[in-house]
Design a protein around this motif. Structure first.
Motif, PDB file in Angstrom:
ATOM      1  N   ARG A  99     -18.319   2.788  -3.077  1.00  0.00           N
ATOM      2  CA  ARG A  99     -19.129   3.955  -2.747  1.00  0.00           C
ATOM      3  C   ARG A  99     -19.820   3.783  -1.389  1.00  0.00           C
ATOM      4  O   ARG A  99     -20.028   4.749  -0.661  1.00  0.00           O
ATOM      5  CB  ARG A  99     -20.167   4.187  -3.848  1.00  0.00           C
ATOM      6  CG  ARG A  99     -19.568   4.632  -5.167  1.00  0.00           C
ATOM      7  CD  ARG A  99     -20.643   4.880  -6.204  1.00  0.00           C
ATOM      8  NE  ARG A  99     -20.075   5.317  -7.452  1.00  0.00           N
ATOM      9  CZ  ARG A  99     -19.754   6.576  -7.754  1.00  0.00           C
ATOM     10  NH1 ARG A  99     -19.996   7.532  -6.851  1.00  0.00           N
ATOM     11  NH2 ARG A  99     -19.246   6.900  -8.925  1.00  0.00           N
ATOM     12  N   SER A 100     -20.174   2.529  -1.063  1.00  0.00           N
ATOM     13  CA  SER A 100     -20.796   2.272   0.232  1.00  0.00           C
ATOM     14  C   SER A 100     -19.839   2.584   1.373  1.00  0.00           C
ATOM     15  O   SER A 100     -20.218   3.170   2.393  1.00  0.00           O
ATOM     16  CB  SER A 100     -21.272   0.831   0.306  1.00  0.00           C
ATOM     17  OG  SER A 100     -21.845   0.544   1.566  1.00  0.00           O
ATOM     18  N   ALA A 101     -18.561   2.193   1.193  1.00  0.00           N
ATOM     19  CA  ALA A 101     -17.569   2.479   2.231  1.00  0.00           C
ATOM     20  C   ALA A 101     -17.340   3.980   2.380  1.00  0.00           C
ATOM     21  O   ALA A 101     -17.210   4.502   3.498  1.00  0.00           O
ATOM     22  CB  ALA A 101     -16.260   1.762   1.901  1.00  0.00           C
ATOM     23  N   LEU A 102     -17.292   4.703   1.239  1.00  0.00           N
ATOM     24  CA  LEU A 102     -17.117   6.159   1.307  1.00  0.00           C
ATOM     25  C   LEU A 102     -18.317   6.821   1.969  1.00  0.00           C
ATOM     26  O   LEU A 102     -18.170   7.769   2.759  1.00  0.00           O
ATOM     27  CB  LEU A 102     -16.900   6.711  -0.100  1.00  0.00           C
ATOM     28  CG  LEU A 102     -15.602   6.282  -0.806  1.00  0.00           C
ATOM     29  CD1 LEU A 102     -15.582   6.817  -2.238  1.00  0.00           C
ATOM     30  CD2 LEU A 102     -14.380   6.758  -0.039  1.00  0.00           C
ATOM     31  N   ALA A 103     -19.512   6.321   1.662  1.00  0.00           N
ATOM     32  CA  ALA A 103     -20.710   6.890   2.275  1.00  0.00           C
ATOM     33  C   ALA A 103     -20.762   6.622   3.766  1.00  0.00           C
ATOM     34  O   ALA A 103     -21.212   7.475   4.548  1.00  0.00           O
ATOM     35  CB  ALA A 103     -21.947   6.327   1.587  1.00  0.00           C
ATOM     36  N   PHE A 104     -20.285   5.458   4.175  1.00  0.00           N
ATOM     37  CA  PHE A 104     -20.272   5.141   5.611  1.00  0.00           C
ATOM     38  C   PHE A 104     -19.388   6.125   6.363  1.00  0.00           C
ATOM     39  O   PHE A 104     -19.744   6.613   7.437  1.00  0.00           O
ATOM     40  CB  PHE A 104     -19.790   3.711   5.825  1.00  0.00           C
ATOM     41  CG  PHE A 104     -19.815   3.272   7.256  1.00  0.00           C
ATOM     42  CD1 PHE A 104     -20.981   2.775   7.827  1.00  0.00           C
ATOM     43  CD2 PHE A 104     -18.676   3.366   8.058  1.00  0.00           C
ATOM     44  CE1 PHE A 104     -21.003   2.385   9.155  1.00  0.00           C
ATOM     45  CE2 PHE A 104     -18.698   2.984   9.385  1.00  0.00           C
ATOM     46  CZ  PHE A 104     -19.874   2.482   9.933  1.00  0.00           C
TER      47      PHE A 104
END
Length: 388
Positions: free
Chosen positions: A169-174
């Motif tokens: 989810r962190s990568a998608l949010a980035f």
């Protein structure tokens, strides 16, 4: 107040949509420039430049300008001070040191490329034997572009603090929050507030083990706008480098020197052939002659068919037992040596043995007779016999 902000935001969005940020650069063909480093790079231009003219003011307020003169060899000549002119060549020689050369050049980003809403990335490319090696990037960002990046990273950081997402989810949010990520591994990353030409002295050490004698440098690059537009910069000039080394003065062609290395070796062997009394014929059925002849043939084969040495000569020395007259013994020894020579020439017809073998003989070999008596255990009274 809210309506005014909304209208202003809509007007700004309309300006972005109607005219791309990178469109003026594309229309005019602006690009980054690359040039060889001058011998003396000027830090600042002298402000106390002498004027080349003399001004004369009239009483009516008008002025006239005169060119000063100097007397050279009795002749008056006009003397003007001209601004410095820098000529940059497209080719340059580089000295090789310990298998490496230092490639240096000046990259210039003209002010027309820059802007508050743009980011310019320039990549020097090293060309060597058909292979292209990108060097570290140079990045120039506009002030507004830099602030947008800072805002995006701040929003992404706040999201992580509040929601504490996992790695996926962190990568998608980035990807959702940060539209223009910071570049990593760049040689220069600068934020320009005022649009002026930016020059950077680039220096890179290059190994010359497989570089050959020539290197080339070109520039690749692109411009990114805050409206999402992206423009690849036109090709730049090509800089050529000629590698000079002391090895270029070395003659690397192959030379052959014929040298004769002489080696001397002697092979000695003693064999015992049995002959009938007063006979010179070689009979392989007599006594141990078959074994002795095989040994002689084996030695001759090694001498004739080897390639390490050049066989100069083969000497056959024959002798007779001491009974009988000395003259008869000498005749028998000589004829028996000739018989052995003919035998070997018949066994090796193609080895040049006929011209290689020389013969000699000893009529009565008393030294060999003494050795045989001493080595034979069946002989009694050896000391008396040897004394006699």
């Amino acid at each position: 107040m809210e309506m005014i902000r909304y209208i202003a935001g809509a007007a700004l969005l309309l300006a972005f949509v109607s005219c791309s940020v990178t469109a003026p650069i594309a229309r005019r063909g602006y690009t980054a420039k690359v040039a060889h480093t001058p011998k003396q790079m000027r830090v600042e231009t002298s402000k106390n430049t002498e004027s080349g003219f003399v001004q004369y003011k009239r009483s009516d307020g008008t002025s006239e300008f005169f060119v000063p003169t100097k007397t050279i060899n009795g002749e008056q000549m006009m003397c003007l001070t001209l601004d410095e002119v820098t000529v940059v060549a497209k080719s340059r020689s580089l000295p090789e040191r310990l298998g490496k050369v230092n490639v240096d050049f000046v990259v210039t980003l003209p002010k027309q490329l820059q802007g508050g809403c743009r980011s310019v990335v320039v990549t020097p490319v090293l060309h060597n034997h058909g292979e292209n090696t990108p060097l570290q990037d140079l990045t120039i960002r506009g002030e507004l572009f830099s602030k947008v990046q800072q805002r995006d990273y701040w929003q992404y950081g706040r999201y992580k603090e509040v929601y504490k997402p996992d790695s996926l989810r962190s990568a998608l949010a980035f990807g959702r929050f940060v539209k223009y990520p910071y570049m990593s591994g760049v040689r220069l990353d600068s934020v320009v507030e005022h649009a002026t030409d930016v020059s950077y002295h680039y220096r890179q050490e290059v190994p010359t083990a497989e570089a050959g004698k020539r290197l080339k440098i070109t520039l690749d690059g692109y411009v990114t706008g805050l409206d999402g537009s992206r423009l690849k910069l036109p090709p730049s000039d090509t800089l050529d480098y000629n590698i000079s080394s002391m090895l270029t003065f070395v003659d690397t062609s192959i030379h052959y020197v014929t040298r004769i290395i002489e080696k001397y070796a002697q092979v000695q062997d003693r064999n015992y052939l049995t002959f009938r009394v007063n006979d010179t014929r070689i009979l392989d059925t007599l006594g141990d002659n078959r074994t002795q002849l095989d040994r002689i043939e084996s030695l001759m084969d090694r001498l004739v068919n080897q390639s390490e040495f050049y066989v100069d000569s083969i000497v056959l020395t024959a002798s007779s037992s001491p009974e009988g007259s000395f003259a008869r013994n000498g005749l028998l020894a000589g004829e028996r040596a000739q018989s052995l020579r003919r035998y070997l020439c018949g066994k090796f017809p193609d080895g040049g043995v006929d011209t290689m073998i020389r013969i000699g003989w000893v009529a009565e070999d008393w030294t060999e007779l003494s050795r045989l008596i001493g080595d034979d255990p069946c002989v009694m009274q050896k000391e008396k016999i040897l004394h006699l």
